[in-house]
Enzyme design. Structure first.
Site, PDB file in Angstrom:
ATOM      1  N   GLY A  76     -11.877  18.992  -1.737  1.00 37.99           N
ATOM      2  CA  GLY A  76     -10.969  18.791  -2.857  1.00 37.99           C
ATOM      3  C   GLY A  76     -11.565  19.079  -4.218  1.00 37.99           C
ATOM      4  O   GLY A  76     -10.827  19.276  -5.192  1.00 37.99           O
ATOM      5  N   PHE A  77     -12.888  19.135  -4.317  1.00 43.04           N
ATOM      6  CA  PHE A  77     -13.511  19.277  -5.631  1.00 43.04           C
ATOM      7  C   PHE A  77     -13.186  20.614  -6.288  1.00 43.04           C
ATOM      8  O   PHE A  77     -13.000  20.698  -7.505  1.00 43.04           O
ATOM      9  CB  PHE A  77     -15.027  19.110  -5.513  1.00 43.04           C
ATOM     10  CG  PHE A  77     -15.723  19.090  -6.845  1.00 43.04           C
ATOM     11  CD1 PHE A  77     -15.671  17.968  -7.649  1.00 43.04           C
ATOM     12  CD2 PHE A  77     -16.412  20.205  -7.307  1.00 43.04           C
ATOM     13  CE1 PHE A  77     -16.293  17.953  -8.890  1.00 43.04           C
ATOM     14  CE2 PHE A  77     -17.039  20.202  -8.546  1.00 43.04           C
ATOM     15  CZ  PHE A  77     -16.978  19.066  -9.339  1.00 43.04           C
ATOM     16  N   TYR A 135     -10.489  12.080  15.286  1.00 46.95           N
ATOM     17  CA  TYR A 135      -9.599  11.765  14.170  1.00 46.95           C
ATOM     18  C   TYR A 135      -8.613  10.663  14.552  1.00 46.95           C
ATOM     19  O   TYR A 135      -7.807  10.240  13.722  1.00 46.95           O
ATOM     20  CB  TYR A 135      -8.813  12.997  13.732  1.00 46.95           C
ATOM     21  CG  TYR A 135      -9.661  14.181  13.328  1.00 46.95           C
ATOM     22  CD1 TYR A 135     -10.994  14.049  12.972  1.00 46.95           C
ATOM     23  CD2 TYR A 135      -9.106  15.463  13.316  1.00 46.95           C
ATOM     24  CE1 TYR A 135     -11.757  15.143  12.625  1.00 46.95           C
ATOM     25  CE2 TYR A 135      -9.877  16.565  12.959  1.00 46.95           C
ATOM     26  CZ  TYR A 135     -11.192  16.405  12.622  1.00 46.95           C
ATOM     27  OH  TYR A 135     -11.947  17.506  12.274  1.00 46.95           O
ATOM     28  N   SER A 142     -13.529  22.394   5.112  1.00 46.03           N
ATOM     29  CA  SER A 142     -13.760  22.003   3.703  1.00 46.03           C
ATOM     30  C   SER A 142     -13.951  23.223   2.809  1.00 46.03           C
ATOM     31  O   SER A 142     -14.878  23.274   1.986  1.00 46.03           O
ATOM     32  CB  SER A 142     -14.971  21.066   3.584  1.00 46.03           C
ATOM     33  OG  SER A 142     -14.726  19.840   4.216  1.00 46.03           O
ATOM     34  N   PRO A 143     -13.084  24.229   2.915  1.00 45.57           N
ATOM     35  CA  PRO A 143     -13.249  25.427   2.088  1.00 45.57           C
ATOM     36  C   PRO A 143     -13.000  25.167   0.603  1.00 45.57           C
ATOM     37  O   PRO A 143     -13.353  26.000  -0.232  1.00 45.57           O
ATOM     38  CB  PRO A 143     -12.203  26.388   2.668  1.00 45.57           C
ATOM     39  CG  PRO A 143     -11.133  25.492   3.200  1.00 45.57           C
ATOM     40  CD  PRO A 143     -11.868  24.305   3.759  1.00 45.57           C
ATOM     41  N   LEU A 144     -12.411  23.999   0.310  1.00 40.88           N
ATOM     42  CA  LEU A 144     -12.182  23.625  -1.090  1.00 40.88           C
ATOM     43  C   LEU A 144     -13.120  22.505  -1.521  1.00 40.88           C
ATOM     44  O   LEU A 144     -12.842  21.759  -2.461  1.00 40.88           O
ATOM     45  CB  LEU A 144     -10.719  23.212  -1.294  1.00 40.88           C
ATOM     46  CG  LEU A 144      -9.699  24.331  -1.049  1.00 40.88           C
ATOM     47  CD1 LEU A 144      -8.276  23.806  -1.174  1.00 40.88           C
ATOM     48  CD2 LEU A 144      -9.932  25.484  -2.018  1.00 40.88           C
TER      49      LEU A 144
END
Length: 319
Positions: A186-187, A37, A181-183
């Site tokens: 962002g979607f 990162y 990326s549990p969301l």
């Protein structure tokens, strides 16, 4: 990751430090970064958490050539040792709580990476070993050399492939599962539709699942979350996180954010208890909704390990 990599311009250093500290003050104790990162990311985490170091768990990752995710994998033992020493300096700490291999390096025997981390653990520089986006065979091989504490992989309502083989393997071996990326990048927050535009440096521009047509087709899942959320005085994001938290006690979602109000929203998810009817409604809908678009473009998908069990393993299971 989103504070400096992958989702557009890096945040101002002091704003990022303040957000991380606000997360800690709100009860967050697990923080995830990586060499790939960028140095700034680890430095911001180190600066932010230095006053609370003994009260938090810090995870970082090795595995790319020169720390560049575009340059290919490199998990040679000497490279792992170098990354550990560099990360310790950036993080302003004397130990890394959880040291992940960011992606499996097929050119390095498992004894090489696991053995190198084992040496770092013996030296007190690392406390626990983890894998990211590894397949079941890689997990088993690595676990035999150095016990794997946690597997990090994508898991959410719109990416459920881990349920086929990874989660059963983790449960069998006693490995925690960290869901990134549990969301759905962002979607699943309900704030993205087919008309949304992303920053030119936002990697979602090249993700098939984020093409305008796919976003339009996938709104059905967001609408489901919204309908459940409205009856629970919650948000779609909180429902998505609550669903993950209800799966297994050893599954830990790590939603990222750059905004204080989103941090507060995400932290409200543990207070949302999904009823049996809620969970069944979600399950029924998931059986009917086919998510459109690949999770990654081909060149990024090639970096992950095979997720499903091999034919040999499936045959042994049946016997």
């Amino acid at each position: 990751m989103g504070l400096s990599f992958g989702y557009g311009p890096a945040q101002e250093r002091q704003n990022a430090v303040s957000l991380i500290r606000e997360a800690f003050e709100s009860g967050v104790t697990f923080f995830d970064t990586a060499e790939a990162y960028g140095a700034l990311n680890e430095e911001m985490v180190g600066e932010a958490l230095a006053p609370f170091r003994d009260q938090v768990v810090i995870a970082t990752k090795f595995g790319f050539k020169d720390g560049d995710s575009k340059a290919g994998m490199d998990s040679r033992p000497e490279r792992i040792r170098h990354v550990a020493d560099t990360s310790l300096k950036r993080l302003k700490t004397d130990r890394i709580d959880l040291f992940y291999q960011h992606r499996v390096d097929p050119t390095v025997l498992d004894g090489g990476r696991g053995g190198a981390v084992k040496d770092l653990i013996r030296a007190g520089k690392v406390k626990h070993f983890g894998l990211s986006e590894a397949g079941v065979e890689s997990i088993r091989r690595a676990h035999a050399v150095q016990p794997v504490t946690a597997l990090q992989s994508e898991y959410s309502l719109w990416w459920r492939e881990p349920e086929a083989a990874l989660l059963p393997a983790c449960e069998e071996l006693g490995i925690g599962f960290v869901a990134f990326s549990p969301l759905g990048k962002g979607f699943l927050t309900g704030k993205i539709d087919e008309n949304t535009t992303f920053d030119k440096d936002d990697f979602r521009n090249i993700v098939p699942r984020f093409s305008p047509d796919a976003r339009k087709a996938n709104q059905a899942l967001v609408e489901l979350l919204g309908s459940i959320a409205s009856g629970r005085k919650a948000t779609p994001a909180q429902i998505a996180l609550a669903w993950l938290l209800a799966q297994k006690p050893w599954i830990v979602p790590i939603p990222g954010t750059t905004k204080a109000h989103r941090l507060k929203e995400n932290l409200g998810a543990p207070d949302v208890e999904l009823t049996k009817d809620d969970r069944q409604r979600i399950q029924d809908a998931l059986a009917q909704i086919k998510v459109q678009g690949d999770r990654y473009p081909a060149h990024l998908a090639a970096r992950r390990g095979p997720m499903r069990r091999t034919i040999r393993e499936q045959g042994q299971e049946k016997s």
